[in-house]
Design a protein around this motif. Structure first.
Motif, PDB file in Angstrom:
ATOM      1  N   LEU A   5      -4.149  71.678  -9.067  1.00  0.00           N
ATOM      2  CA  LEU A   5      -5.096  70.605  -9.357  1.00  0.00           C
ATOM      3  C   LEU A   5      -5.703  70.061  -8.077  1.00  0.00           C
ATOM      4  N   ARG A   6      -4.871  69.939  -7.051  1.00  0.00           N
ATOM      5  CA  ARG A   6      -5.345  69.445  -5.761  1.00  0.00           C
ATOM      6  C   ARG A   6      -6.359  70.402  -5.153  1.00  0.00           C
ATOM      7  N   GLN A   7      -6.112  71.702  -5.307  1.00  0.00           N
ATOM      8  CA  GLN A   7      -7.035  72.699  -4.772  1.00  0.00           C
ATOM      9  C   GLN A   7      -8.379  72.646  -5.506  1.00  0.00           C
ATOM     10  N   TYR A   8      -8.341  72.517  -6.820  1.00  0.00           N
ATOM     11  CA  TYR A   8      -9.578  72.432  -7.590  1.00  0.00           C
ATOM     12  C   TYR A   8     -10.335  71.146  -7.263  1.00  0.00           C
ATOM     13  N   LEU A   9      -9.591  70.070  -7.082  1.00  0.00           N
ATOM     14  CA  LEU A   9     -10.232  68.808  -6.706  1.00  0.00           C
ATOM     15  C   LEU A   9     -10.926  68.939  -5.354  1.00  0.00           C
ATOM     16  N   GLU A  10     -10.289  69.633  -4.428  1.00  0.00           N
ATOM     17  CA  GLU A  10     -10.889  69.821  -3.104  1.00  0.00           C
ATOM     18  C   GLU A  10     -12.189  70.606  -3.186  1.00  0.00           C
ATOM     19  N   LEU A  11     -12.290  71.508  -4.157  1.00  0.00           N
ATOM     20  CA  LEU A  11     -13.530  72.271  -4.335  1.00  0.00           C
ATOM     21  C   LEU A  11     -14.719  71.359  -4.592  1.00  0.00           C
ATOM     22  N   THR A  12     -14.479  70.196  -5.192  1.00  0.00           N
ATOM     23  CA  THR A  12     -15.572  69.296  -5.556  1.00  0.00           C
ATOM     24  C   THR A  12     -16.012  68.392  -4.404  1.00  0.00           C
ATOM     25  N   LYS A  13     -15.362  68.527  -3.243  1.00  0.00           N
ATOM     26  CA  LYS A  13     -15.674  67.667  -2.088  1.00  0.00           C
ATOM     27  C   LYS A  13     -15.711  66.195  -2.520  1.00  0.00           C
ATOM     28  N   PRO A  14     -14.569  65.651  -2.930  1.00  0.00           N
ATOM     29  CA  PRO A  14     -14.542  64.331  -3.576  1.00  0.00           C
ATOM     30  C   PRO A  14     -15.127  63.194  -2.744  1.00  0.00           C
TER      31      PRO A  14
ATOM     32  N   HIS B 200     -18.581  76.243  -1.680  1.00  0.00           N
ATOM     33  CA  HIS B 200     -17.330  76.872  -1.213  1.00  0.00           C
ATOM     34  C   HIS B 200     -17.388  78.384  -1.400  1.00  0.00           C
ATOM     35  N   LEU B 201     -17.901  78.801  -2.556  1.00  0.00           N
ATOM     36  CA  LEU B 201     -17.942  80.222  -2.886  1.00  0.00           C
ATOM     37  C   LEU B 201     -18.866  80.992  -1.937  1.00  0.00           C
ATOM     38  N   ILE B 202     -20.040  80.447  -1.703  1.00  0.00           N
ATOM     39  CA  ILE B 202     -21.021  81.127  -0.856  1.00  0.00           C
ATOM     40  C   ILE B 202     -20.615  81.077   0.617  1.00  0.00           C
ATOM     41  N   ASP B 203     -19.970  79.992   1.005  1.00  0.00           N
ATOM     42  CA  ASP B 203     -19.634  79.788   2.423  1.00  0.00           C
ATOM     43  C   ASP B 203     -18.228  80.244   2.796  1.00  0.00           C
ATOM     44  N   GLN B 204     -17.565  81.014   1.951  1.00  0.00           N
ATOM     45  CA  GLN B 204     -16.162  81.343   2.233  1.00  0.00           C
ATOM     46  C   GLN B 204     -15.981  82.092   3.550  1.00  0.00           C
ATOM     47  N   ARG B 205     -16.931  82.956   3.914  1.00  0.00           N
ATOM     48  CA  ARG B 205     -16.828  83.658   5.215  1.00  0.00           C
ATOM     49  C   ARG B 205     -16.940  82.669   6.366  1.00  0.00           C
ATOM     50  N   ILE B 206     -17.913  81.778   6.265  1.00  0.00           N
ATOM     51  CA  ILE B 206     -18.115  80.762   7.298  1.00  0.00           C
ATOM     52  C   ILE B 206     -16.901  79.852   7.385  1.00  0.00           C
ATOM     53  N   ASP B 207     -16.390  79.446   6.241  1.00  0.00           N
ATOM     54  CA  ASP B 207     -15.264  78.506   6.214  1.00  0.00           C
ATOM     55  C   ASP B 207     -14.026  79.056   6.925  1.00  0.00           C
ATOM     56  N   ARG B 208     -13.831  80.363   6.852  1.00  0.00           N
ATOM     57  CA  ARG B 208     -12.634  80.951   7.461  1.00  0.00           C
ATOM     58  C   ARG B 208     -12.642  80.861   8.991  1.00  0.00           C
ATOM     59  N   VAL B 209     -13.830  80.804   9.594  1.00  0.00           N
ATOM     60  CA  VAL B 209     -13.902  80.822  11.058  1.00  0.00           C
ATOM     61  C   VAL B 209     -14.183  79.447  11.660  1.00  0.00           C
TER      62      VAL B 209
ATOM     63  N   ALA C 285     -12.984  75.555  12.237  1.00  0.00           N
ATOM     64  CA  ALA C 285     -11.766  74.743  12.214  1.00  0.00           C
ATOM     65  C   ALA C 285     -11.843  73.647  11.154  1.00  0.00           C
ATOM     66  N   ARG C 286     -13.031  73.076  10.955  1.00  0.00           N
ATOM     67  CA  ARG C 286     -13.208  71.972  10.007  1.00  0.00           C
ATOM     68  C   ARG C 286     -12.988  72.410   8.571  1.00  0.00           C
ATOM     69  N   THR C 287     -13.200  73.687   8.270  1.00  0.00           N
ATOM     70  CA  THR C 287     -13.170  74.147   6.886  1.00  0.00           C
ATOM     71  C   THR C 287     -12.122  75.228   6.610  1.00  0.00           C
ATOM     72  N   ALA C 288     -11.351  75.585   7.612  1.00  0.00           N
ATOM     73  CA  ALA C 288     -10.392  76.690   7.470  1.00  0.00           C
ATOM     74  C   ALA C 288      -9.301  76.398   6.445  1.00  0.00           C
ATOM     75  N   HIS C 289      -9.131  75.115   6.085  1.00  0.00           N
ATOM     76  CA  HIS C 289      -8.079  74.734   5.131  1.00  0.00           C
ATOM     77  C   HIS C 289      -8.554  74.794   3.684  1.00  0.00           C
ATOM     78  N   ARG C 290      -9.822  75.079   3.466  1.00  0.00           N
ATOM     79  CA  ARG C 290     -10.362  75.055   2.113  1.00  0.00           C
ATOM     80  C   ARG C 290      -9.713  76.132   1.232  1.00  0.00           C
ATOM     81  N   PRO C 291      -9.669  75.883  -0.092  1.00  0.00           N
ATOM     82  CA  PRO C 291      -8.921  76.768  -1.002  1.00  0.00           C
ATOM     83  C   PRO C 291      -9.287  78.243  -0.934  1.00  0.00           C
ATOM     84  N   LEU C 292     -10.572  78.565  -0.827  1.00  0.00           N
ATOM     85  CA  LEU C 292     -10.967  79.969  -0.731  1.00  0.00           C
ATOM     86  C   LEU C 292     -10.638  80.558   0.629  1.00  0.00           C
ATOM     87  N   ALA C 293     -10.786  79.743   1.665  1.00  0.00           N
ATOM     88  CA  ALA C 293     -10.513  80.224   3.022  1.00  0.00           C
ATOM     89  C   ALA C 293      -9.042  80.564   3.205  1.00  0.00           C
TER      90      ALA C 293
END
Length: 304
Positions: free
Chosen positions: A12-21, A67-76, A78-86
């Protein structure tokens, strides 16, 4: 049993994070203010509640697609590396299904309990942010945040349309304020995170044109923002209470933008970014307070 509950809570926490609360909270806040500014008293209950929830769900859907479109960017980055897809906590399929469900429920709520105009405008904003900005503009031009800012500036217009069924010129003034606010807000963050964006090959302004150039543009847009925030008073939308608040908030923003030209340390850009969020929330709070101070009953109560 306990392990299952823990996994469920984590999911649930991961899905909530997807919404950028936190981002969505600011979006819904400005939409709700738009609802209150659109009418002389309290906005009609059903359109206001359904509109707020529908806009929240649509914004969450757009964030999940981001999140879905930016998953490659998110992995590299530091600010977004913790996101669920990354991190692999969620799969692309799960995120896509989640985004579609939120979007469909959002549109259904807006069509059934609000009005078609709000549904259409909200859908256009969703596509504008999730597809036009994220999939194309973000990677195409250093002016990405300027052009793409139109989607993020739409919520007050959506809120206004939700309770009135129309787009009033005053609603467009609210749109203009957020539209001009977006570049200095985001470029301050981009200055601080420029190495991240460079590593991810995202052409943000400080990456393509340098930090000093971006600092000056933050100042230019802050000056323009100060001018734009006076327009509600000049057009008769608001009174002196709002004007005073807008000028004080704008003066502080301008001070931050000037200091940013020669900052005391590397972290000052984040101070500008953080203040910009407080600024927008406070500005819209002044709009709301001024709106109700303008009603005869409340004005008489305050004077007494």
């Amino acid at each position: 049993m306990q392990a299952t509950q823990s996994m469920s809570t984590s999911s649930l926490r991961q899905y909530l994070e997807l919404t950028k609360p936190r981002v969505v909270a600011l979006i819904v806040f400005t939409a709700i203010i738009g609802m209150f500014l659109a009418v002389p008293g309290w906005p009609p209950l059903v359109p206001a509640i359904a509109g707020s929830v529908g806009i929240w769900l649509a914004a969450g859907s757009a964030a999940a697609i981001n999140h879905l479109i930016d998953q490659r960017i998110d992995r590299v980055m530091a600010r977004t590396a913790h996101r669920p897809l990354a991190t692999g906590a969620l799969t692309p399929r799960q995120v896509l299904v989640f985004a579609i469900v939120l979007g469909v429920v959002s549109m259904a709520m807006l069509v059934v309990w609000v009005n078609w105009l709000t549904a259409v405008l909200t859908f256009a904003s969703l596509i504008g942010y999730a597809i036009v900005y994220t999939a194309y503009l973000k990677r195409a031009t250093p002016q990405n945040i300027v052009i793409g800012g139109a989607a993020g500036a739409a919520p007050p217009v959506l809120g206004w349309a939700a309770v009135t069924g129309e787009v009033h010129p005053y609603a467009l003034l609210l749109f203009l304020i957020i539209f001009v606010w977006t570049p200095p807000h985001f470029w301050a963050l981009a200055i601080f995170r420029r190495d991240d964006y460079s590593r991810a090959q995202v052409p943000m302004l400080p990456v393509t044109h340098g930090v000093e150039y971006t600092r000056w543009h933050v100042l230019y847009y802050t000056v323009l923002l100060l001018v734009v925030t006076v327009l509600p008073w000049l057009t008769g939308m608001t009174g002196l209470f709002y004007l005073g608040g807008a000028l004080v908030l704008g003066a502080v923003f301008l001070y931050y933008a000037i200091v940013l030209l020669n900052p005391p340390d590397e972290f000052f850009a984040m101070k500008v970014f953080n203040y910009s969020i407080v600024y927008l929330m406070a500005l819209f709070a002044f709009l709301l307070a001024d709106h109700y101070l303008a009603t005869p009953t409340l004005r008489a109560f305050v004077v007494a």
